[in-house]
Design a protein around this motif. Structure first.
Motif, mmCIF file in Angstrom:
data_model
loop_
_atom_site.group_PDB
_atom_site.id
_atom_site.type_symbol
_atom_site.label_atom_id
_atom_site.label_comp_id
_atom_site.label_asym_id
_atom_site.label_seq_id
_atom_site.Cartn_x
_atom_site.Cartn_y
_atom_site.Cartn_z
ATOM 1 N N GLU A 125 0.836 -1.208 0.000
ATOM 2 C CA GLU A 125 0.000 0.000 0.000
ATOM 3 C C GLU A 125 0.867 1.253 0.000
ATOM 4 O O GLU A 125 0.623 2.201 -0.760
ATOM 5 C CB GLU A 125 -0.916 0.012 1.224
ATOM 6 N N ARG A 126 1.880 1.255 0.830
ATOM 7 C CA ARG A 126 2.750 2.439 0.948
ATOM 8 C C ARG A 126 3.431 2.737 -0.392
ATOM 9 O O ARG A 126 3.483 3.895 -0.829
ATOM 10 C CB ARG A 126 3.787 2.199 2.037
ATOM 11 N N ALA A 127 3.934 1.714 -1.052
ATOM 12 C CA ALA A 127 4.661 1.913 -2.310
ATOM 13 C C ALA A 127 3.728 2.403 -3.414
ATOM 14 O O ALA A 127 4.058 3.348 -4.151
ATOM 15 C CB ALA A 127 5.339 0.606 -2.726
ATOM 16 N N LEU A 128 2.572 1.769 -3.536
ATOM 17 C CA LEU A 128 1.648 2.167 -4.596
ATOM 18 C C LEU A 128 1.067 3.554 -4.327
ATOM 19 O O LEU A 128 0.901 4.355 -5.250
ATOM 20 C CB LEU A 128 0.527 1.131 -4.708
ATOM 21 N N ARG A 129 0.793 3.858 -3.060
ATOM 22 C CA ARG A 129 0.290 5.188 -2.715
ATOM 23 C C ARG A 129 1.320 6.263 -3.073
ATOM 24 O O ARG A 129 0.969 7.308 -3.644
ATOM 25 C CB ARG A 129 -0.025 5.246 -1.214
ATOM 26 N N ALA A 130 2.587 6.006 -2.740
ATOM 27 C CA ALA A 130 3.622 6.991 -3.021
ATOM 28 C C ALA A 130 3.766 7.237 -4.512
ATOM 29 O O ALA A 130 3.922 8.385 -4.961
ATOM 30 C CB ALA A 130 4.955 6.523 -2.422
ATOM 31 N N TRP A 131 3.697 6.179 -5.317
ATOM 32 C CA TRP A 131 3.855 6.332 -6.759
ATOM 33 C C TRP A 131 2.669 7.084 -7.355
ATOM 34 O O TRP A 131 2.839 7.984 -8.194
ATOM 35 C CB TRP A 131 4.017 4.970 -7.427
ATOM 36 N N LEU A 132 1.471 6.746 -6.922
ATOM 37 C CA LEU A 132 0.283 7.380 -7.491
ATOM 38 C C LEU A 132 0.136 8.832 -7.053
ATOM 39 O O LEU A 132 -0.358 9.668 -7.809
ATOM 40 C CB LEU A 132 -0.980 6.601 -7.095
ATOM 41 N N GLY A 172 2.718 10.752 -6.064
ATOM 42 C CA GLY A 172 3.906 11.523 -6.451
ATOM 43 C C GLY A 172 4.775 11.936 -5.297
ATOM 44 O O GLY A 172 5.677 12.759 -5.457
ATOM 45 N N HIS A 173 4.524 11.357 -4.110
ATOM 46 C CA HIS A 173 5.391 11.678 -2.964
ATOM 47 C C HIS A 173 5.287 10.579 -1.912
ATOM 48 O O HIS A 173 4.445 9.706 -1.989
ATOM 49 C CB HIS A 173 5.025 13.027 -2.359
#
Length: 384
Positions: free
Chosen positions: A374-381, A383-384
């Motif tokens: 979740e953390r990785a996909l949230r950060a990519w989507l 942009g931070h």
């Protein structure tokens, strides 16, 4: 039984399975404000073996109905939610909501194995942990840096003609416009590019019936399978590099039949063979390879699906891999990334869970992989 209510929050957590609560009027709703671990538990505890996904699809649709930033589209038991922000790029993020049959592994439970915390139960790996992450992010990310089309579909675990994603693509190709696709299949939290193709054939031998006491009068079709089985046992699978990833092939007998009666020489026998081939080969080339290996035999193709090349050379794919800090690996099995690849959309598998635990009776997913994913996909989507 999960605690699903018409409104309000999910009362589950890290304790024992929650007790049932009287259903409120109206459609069930998931608590998408809960943690992605708790959402995984909610959706796993809704039994949704292939063909019975309606209740879960209804709950997903109802749970996102108030998300003003999403356009909702229902197609059978597929639920599509998409942003319409006018971004320069669009990403399709998909996951199937069905499972293989339950075998005393629901409701879910938490367990600790060798110091690691897991959520145990059918669907935790394949692939409701990935779906849970997607649902939470779909509900919460109102302003992603790319437009996103979220797809949750049915009947992935059964015959291809029933696959909800395939039916959606046939009826609504406009929903598949995108620059990149992510499928939440279990990949141990790593990026698995493309997938092998699959071919299933029936190889038949013919003979002549006779009384087994006078076998020399007949012609034993089962015995004629001997060279076929020898070829399969001696076969050395290829390892094929495709765009920097090495795919391992597989060729195996997966079923065999023949025989008439205990005192009759059989006049027909059949072995079913599954060939998993690298995405550098087409179905036609894989079929030709079967005829090369088994010349002169009667061969019938009963199931086939093209593989998918990694597609990791696309700039948006490279950006995703770098952002989530993953080292790309090949996907040995077939997944629906092949459907996106066939449409010209580069696609990868990215989801929590060890693929070796998919469909297993002790199916279980590490909690850390859910939260990390979740953390990785949230950060990519975002942009931070």
């Amino acid at each position: 039984m999960p605690q699903l209510v018409a409104s309000g929050s999910y009362a589950g957590g890290m304790a024992d399975s929650p007790s049932p609560r009287s259903a409120a009027p109206g459609p069930e709703r998931l608590d998408l404000a809960a943690s992605s671990v708790d959402i995984t538990r909610q959706i796993c505890d809704i039994d949704s073996v292939s063909g019975t996904e309606k209740r879960l699809a209804d709950a997903i649709e109802a749970s996102l109905a108030d998300a003003a930033h999403l356009e909702l589209i229902r197609h059978g038991n597929c639920v599509v939610a998409r942003t319409r922000l006018g971004r320069a790029q669009r990403v399709v993020i998909a996951g199937h909501i069905d499972t293989v049959p339950v075998n005393a592994n629901l409701p879910t439970r938490f367990e600790t194995v060798e110091g690691h915390d897991y959520l145990w139960g059918r669907g935790t790996v394949d692939m409701k942990a990935g779906v849970a992450v997607q649902l939470k992010l779909a509900a919460e990310l109102a302003e992603p840096r790319v437009d996103v089309t979220w797809m949750w579909y049915d009947n992935e675990e059964v015959s291809s003609e029933l696959n909800g994603l395939g039916l959606l693509a046939a009826d609504r190709p406009d929903l598949f416009e995108g620059d990149f696709a992510i499928l939440g299949e279990p990949s141990n939290g790593q990026v698995e590019g493309g997938c092998n193709g699959t071919l299933r054939i029936e190889l038949r031998t013919r003979g002549l019936r006779a009384h087994s006491a006078r076998a020399w009068v007949g012609d034993n079709a089962i015995h004629k399978l001997g060279p076929v089985l020898d070829t399969l046992a001696a076969y050395v699978p290829r390892e094929v590099e495709v765009e920097g990833l090495v795919y391992r092939e597989g060729l195996n007998a997966v079923g065999i039949s023949g025989g008439v009666a205990g005192n009759v020489i059989p006049d027909e026998a059949m072995v079913q063979i599954n060939y998993r081939f690298a995405p550098s080969r087409s179905v036609a080339e894989a079929t030709a390879h079967m005829h090369e290996l088994f010349p002169g035999y009667e061969i019938l193709v009963v199931d086939a699906a093209e593989g998918a090349r990694p597609g990791l050379d696309a700039p948006i794919a490279r950006n995703f891999v770098a952002a989530v800090g993953a080292e790309p690996r090949p996907k040995y099995g077939w997944t629906d990334v092949a459907r996106f690849s066939a449409l010209g959309i580069p696609a990868v598998n990215f989801g929590p869970g060890n693929p070796l635990k998919a469909h297993a009776d002790d199916e279980r997913v590490p909690l850390q992989q859910i939260t990390d994913g979740e953390r990785a996909l949230r950060a990519w989507l975002s942009g931070h």
